[in-house]
Scaffold this motif. Sequence first.
Motif, short mmCIF file in Angstrom:
data_model
loop_
_atom_site.label_atom_id
_atom_site.label_comp_id
_atom_site.label_asym_id
_atom_site.label_seq_id
_atom_site.Cartn_x
_atom_site.Cartn_y
_atom_site.Cartn_z
N ASN A 56 1.31 -18.08 29.38
CA ASN A 56 1.72 -17.90 27.98
C ASN A 56 3.19 -18.30 27.80
O ASN A 56 4.04 -17.47 27.49
N SER A 216 -2.64 -30.07 35.83
CA SER A 216 -2.55 -30.34 34.39
C SER A 216 -2.49 -31.84 34.12
O SER A 216 -3.07 -32.33 33.15
N LYS A 221 -4.77 -31.58 30.91
CA LYS A 221 -4.72 -30.31 30.18
C LYS A 221 -3.28 -29.81 30.16
O LYS A 221 -2.52 -30.10 31.08
N VAL A 225 -2.67 -23.99 29.88
CA VAL A 225 -4.13 -23.83 29.86
C VAL A 225 -4.67 -23.73 31.28
O VAL A 225 -5.53 -22.89 31.58
N ARG A 228 -3.74 -20.35 32.62
CA ARG A 228 -4.52 -19.32 31.92
C ARG A 228 -5.95 -19.26 32.45
O ARG A 228 -6.52 -18.17 32.63
N GLU A 229 -6.55 -20.40 32.70
CA GLU A 229 -7.91 -20.44 33.22
C GLU A 229 -7.99 -19.77 34.59
O GLU A 229 -8.95 -19.06 34.90
#
Length: 243
Positions: A56, A216, A221, A225, A228-229
């Motif tokens: 985040n 990423s 991505k 993200v 977070r996954e």
Amino acid sequence: MNAHFDLRNFQQFAKTLKQFEAFSESSVAQMHDNNRIQAFVYLNSAKLNLEMIVGNFSAGLVLVPTIEQQLDEYSLYLDRHRVLVFNYKIATLHFGAGNYNECIDYLRKIINDQVDLRSDLQCYARLVHLLAHYELGNTDIIDHLIKSVYRFMAKMQNLTVIEEEVFKFLRKSFSVHRSMLKPELEKFLQAIKQFEKNRFETRAFAYLDLVSWVESKLYDKPMGVVIREKYLASNRRIKYGTL
């Protein structure tokens, strides 16, 4: 809390942070300036760490204005080292959020600092500074930065196999056609991922989640993200007793 952060123990980190946040509001923590300032430092450092390990980055950046205001308020009582660490954390939040120019601005505060503290912080500030310029596509200075940062880290005896792989990838990435970059990213990921759970190499990943950064780019991505996954997957494994 730092140990949980370094080892990415999501659940224990959040639990310990909650306990410390409650303590920071206690009469003991608020008894006098020294306790109050120390509580501020450890609590807000941990809050930024939490946002980083769950991906985040934007939420972490929301905390920055208040933190900087308090850093200014407590400036007479804080040693320079504490401020540099906050600058590094804020820089990595910007890096994760894709704000590379802002990331560079905060890293320069560390790189240009004349206080001879934390050679490790100076090394990784330079490495992330290099990666931010790489992301911005500043090819005219990348070659110079690679040589400069490599020399500095070697001089400070802060080169591990992970950093060596970073430099190897960066050098190679400018000599291959764009269509061949994905295979190079896959090689890079394979080279460093094997060290992710190695307790002797966790320090490098604590400064920047290089594995997630490479993933990423490889999977197209946002870095947040990807992280977070992983965080959500870890929670599911804990919930169903598979971790």
